[in-house]
Design a protein around this motif. Structure first.
Motif, PDB file in Angstrom:
ATOM      1  N   GLN A 141      -3.601  -5.025  -5.215  1.00 34.19           N
ATOM      2  CA  GLN A 141      -2.271  -5.312  -4.954  1.00 34.19           C
ATOM      3  C   GLN A 141      -1.382  -3.820  -4.899  1.00 34.19           C
ATOM      4  O   GLN A 141      -0.252  -4.191  -4.354  1.00 34.19           O
ATOM      5  N   ASP A 142      -1.764  -2.526  -4.764  1.00 30.37           N
ATOM      6  CA  ASP A 142      -1.109  -1.534  -4.520  1.00 30.37           C
ATOM      7  C   ASP A 142      -1.643  -1.041  -3.230  1.00 30.37           C
ATOM      8  O   ASP A 142      -0.996   0.251  -2.963  1.00 30.37           O
ATOM      9  N   TRP A 143      -2.417  -1.448  -2.727  1.00 31.82           N
ATOM     10  CA  TRP A 143      -2.992  -1.008  -1.485  1.00 31.82           C
ATOM     11  C   TRP A 143      -1.982  -0.953  -0.197  1.00 31.82           C
ATOM     12  O   TRP A 143      -1.893   0.187   0.513  1.00 31.82           O
ATOM     13  N   TYR A 144      -0.985  -2.014  -0.063  1.00 30.11           N
ATOM     14  CA  TYR A 144      -0.168  -1.925   1.020  1.00 30.11           C
ATOM     15  C   TYR A 144       1.157  -1.874   0.340  1.00 30.11           C
ATOM     16  O   TYR A 144       2.162  -2.216   1.222  1.00 30.11           O
ATOM     17  N   ARG A 145       1.488  -1.448  -0.636  1.00 31.28           N
ATOM     18  CA  ARG A 145       2.918  -1.475  -1.092  1.00 31.28           C
ATOM     19  C   ARG A 145       2.972  -0.080  -1.810  1.00 31.28           C
ATOM     20  O   ARG A 145       2.609   0.800  -2.219  1.00 31.28           O
ATOM     21  N   ASN A 146       4.295   0.431  -1.458  1.00 35.64           N
ATOM     22  CA  ASN A 146       4.761   1.763  -2.107  1.00 35.64           C
ATOM     23  C   ASN A 146       4.926   2.037  -3.386  1.00 35.64           C
ATOM     24  O   ASN A 146       5.542   1.195  -4.045  1.00 35.64           O
ATOM     25  N   THR A 147       4.263   3.041  -4.036  1.00 38.48           N
ATOM     26  CA  THR A 147       4.105   3.203  -5.137  1.00 38.48           C
ATOM     27  C   THR A 147       4.092   4.480  -5.657  1.00 38.48           C
ATOM     28  O   THR A 147       4.101   5.389  -4.551  1.00 38.48           O
ATOM     29  N   THR A 148       4.359   5.138  -6.732  1.00 39.02           N
ATOM     30  CA  THR A 148       4.147   6.564  -7.024  1.00 39.02           C
ATOM     31  C   THR A 148       2.790   7.107  -6.686  1.00 39.02           C
ATOM     32  O   THR A 148       2.887   8.388  -6.389  1.00 39.02           O
ATOM     33  N   ASP A 149       1.881   6.145  -6.795  1.00 37.46           N
ATOM     34  CA  ASP A 149       0.636   6.794  -6.225  1.00 37.46           C
ATOM     35  C   ASP A 149       0.157   6.488  -4.761  1.00 37.46           C
ATOM     36  O   ASP A 149      -0.811   6.860  -4.395  1.00 37.46           O
ATOM     37  N   ASN A 150       1.125   5.969  -4.273  1.00 37.96           N
ATOM     38  CA  ASN A 150       0.547   5.402  -2.681  1.00 37.96           C
ATOM     39  C   ASN A 150       1.809   5.464  -2.193  1.00 37.96           C
ATOM     40  O   ASN A 150       2.722   4.326  -1.728  1.00 37.96           O
ATOM     41  N   ASP A 151       1.967   6.632  -1.489  1.00 30.94           N
ATOM     42  CA  ASP A 151       3.288   6.803  -0.588  1.00 30.94           C
ATOM     43  C   ASP A 151       3.084   6.402   0.746  1.00 30.94           C
ATOM     44  O   ASP A 151       2.173   6.877   1.588  1.00 30.94           O
ATOM     45  N   LEU A 152       3.527   5.333   1.217  1.00 30.21           N
ATOM     46  CA  LEU A 152       3.179   4.702   2.317  1.00 30.21           C
ATOM     47  C   LEU A 152       3.639   5.531   3.670  1.00 30.21           C
ATOM     48  O   LEU A 152       3.203   5.237   5.033  1.00 30.21           O
ATOM     49  N   LEU A 153       4.794   6.544   3.588  1.00 32.83           N
ATOM     50  CA  LEU A 153       4.935   7.490   4.606  1.00 32.83           C
ATOM     51  C   LEU A 153       3.881   8.432   4.652  1.00 32.83           C
ATOM     52  O   LEU A 153       3.907   9.277   5.730  1.00 32.83           O
ATOM     53  N   TYR A 154       2.616   8.511   3.785  1.00 32.57           N
ATOM     54  CA  TYR A 154       1.909   9.301   4.073  1.00 32.57           C
ATOM     55  C   TYR A 154       0.569   8.697   4.288  1.00 32.57           C
ATOM     56  O   TYR A 154      -0.231   8.150   3.620  1.00 32.57           O
ATOM     57  N   TRP A 155       0.314   8.123   5.544  1.00 32.39           N
ATOM     58  CA  TRP A 155      -0.669   7.434   6.146  1.00 32.39           C
ATOM     59  C   TRP A 155      -1.001   6.240   5.351  1.00 32.39           C
ATOM     60  O   TRP A 155      -2.025   5.843   5.008  1.00 32.39           O
ATOM     61  N   GLY A 156       0.198   5.411   5.126  1.00 31.63           N
ATOM     62  CA  GLY A 156      -0.136   4.037   4.325  1.00 31.63           C
ATOM     63  C   GLY A 156      -0.754   3.058   5.364  1.00 31.63           C
ATOM     64  O   GLY A 156      -0.879   3.257   6.532  1.00 31.63           O
TER      65      GLY A 156
END
Length: 306
Positions: free
Chosen positions: A54-69
């Motif tokens: 559920q976090d693969w495609y959304r912006n979180t503290t562990d997944n910055d979508l601006l860094y190669w989301g």
């Protein structure tokens, strides 16, 4: 006298050429802060093996979508997960969350090169080999296989820029093979998989499949209306079931997750409207209306003018 070129020899020569491209530097090498598409593919492996789906495609503290989301369909994410799982078994440093960003060493580069080669052989080279072999061409035309399988553009993009276009193109070619054999259900499954690997296969969808081959195959000459409807239902069912299986993990978690994935796939405004598959409409419109002077990406996404 005609020399009996064997497709197997030509295929091996093609693989050697592709490996030759791997000797040279790739785009983004030693170029912080984002390191090019090599880092994008590695980062997707990092995200998929370390974070819940559920976090693969959304912006979180562990997944910055601006860094190669992630902004490709689920099959690309699943491939990243599979390849990343192998990478983690070999060396956890390849995909360690956060600390592996920008990771570049010889062993990892070799692993990444081989992941492209294996994908290429499984999907594209195998499909092209089977297709050329099924045509039963004379030996002099077997070099068509060599020309297509070692195509410089595809080789440089996949091996020098670290894309996996060989997967979606290979699945599309398999769909064409199945169509030529009258196996329309398998064709629908293969092409649905191609669409779910990369959005660029939408370019092929209307003319090759939705517009001509698959729909036309539903009504062969002399067939009855019930028979035509049966063919249409089979193709439609195969397409729906394939999409449902691929998207099921995202459908059964949260309602908003499906919307988030679709936004990432088709409206990645953070990357700029003049980049990649987003650019077609905006570049055309920009000839008449200078969009950059009037609007910013945020206002375009929300439908308001600043």
């Amino acid at each position: 006298m005609e020399v009996p070129y064997k497709l197997e020899v030509i295929a091996l020569t093609t693989i050697i050429i592709k490996l030759g491209a791997s000797v040279f530097p790739y785009s983004g090498k030693n170029q912080p802060p984002k390191f090019g598409d090599y880092e994008a593919q590695r980062h997707w492996m990092e995200i998929t093996v370390n974070l819940p789906i559920q976090d693969w495609y959304r912006n979180t503290t562990d997944n910055d979508l601006l860094y190669w989301g992630l902004d490709y369909p689920p099959l690309t994410a699943y491939q990243s997960y599979l390849t990343g799982s192998v990478a983690k078994k070999i060396n956890q440093d390849y995909v360690k969350l956060h600390v592996s960003q920008g990771f570049e060493n010889f062993d990892h580069q070799y692993f990444m090169r081989m992941s492209v080669l294996v994908s290429d052989c499984i999907f594209f080279v195998s499909a092209l080999y089977f297709y050329i072999r099924s045509l039963k061409m004379s030996n002099k035309y077997k070099w068509v296989f060599f020309a297509l399988s070692s195509h410089s553009g595809l080789t440089l993009i996949d091996y020098g820029h670290f894309q996996y276009n060989c997967v979606s193109l290979g699945l599309t070619l398999w769909a064409i093979i199945f169509v030529s054999q009258g196996k329309n259900v398998l064709a629908a499954i293969a092409f649905s998989a191609a669409l779910n690997f990369k959005q660029m296969e939408l370019y092929h969808a209307i003319l090759l499949f939705a517009g001509f081959y698959l729909l036309a195959s539903c009504q062969p000459k002399g067939s009855s209306l019930p028979s035509q409807l049966k063919n249409l239902v089979q193709i439609g069912a195969a397409t729906v079931v394939t999409f449902a299986i691929i998207w099921y993990p995202f459908l059964q978690i949260h309602d908003w997750l499906l919307q988030q994935v679709i936004v990432r796939l088709f409206i990645p405004f953070q990357r700029g409207i003049f980049e990649d598959y987003v650019a077609n409409f905006w570049c055309t419109l920009n000839v008449v209306i200078k969009i950059k002077r009037l609007l910013n990406p945020t206002s375009i996404a929300s439908g308001t003018i600043t």
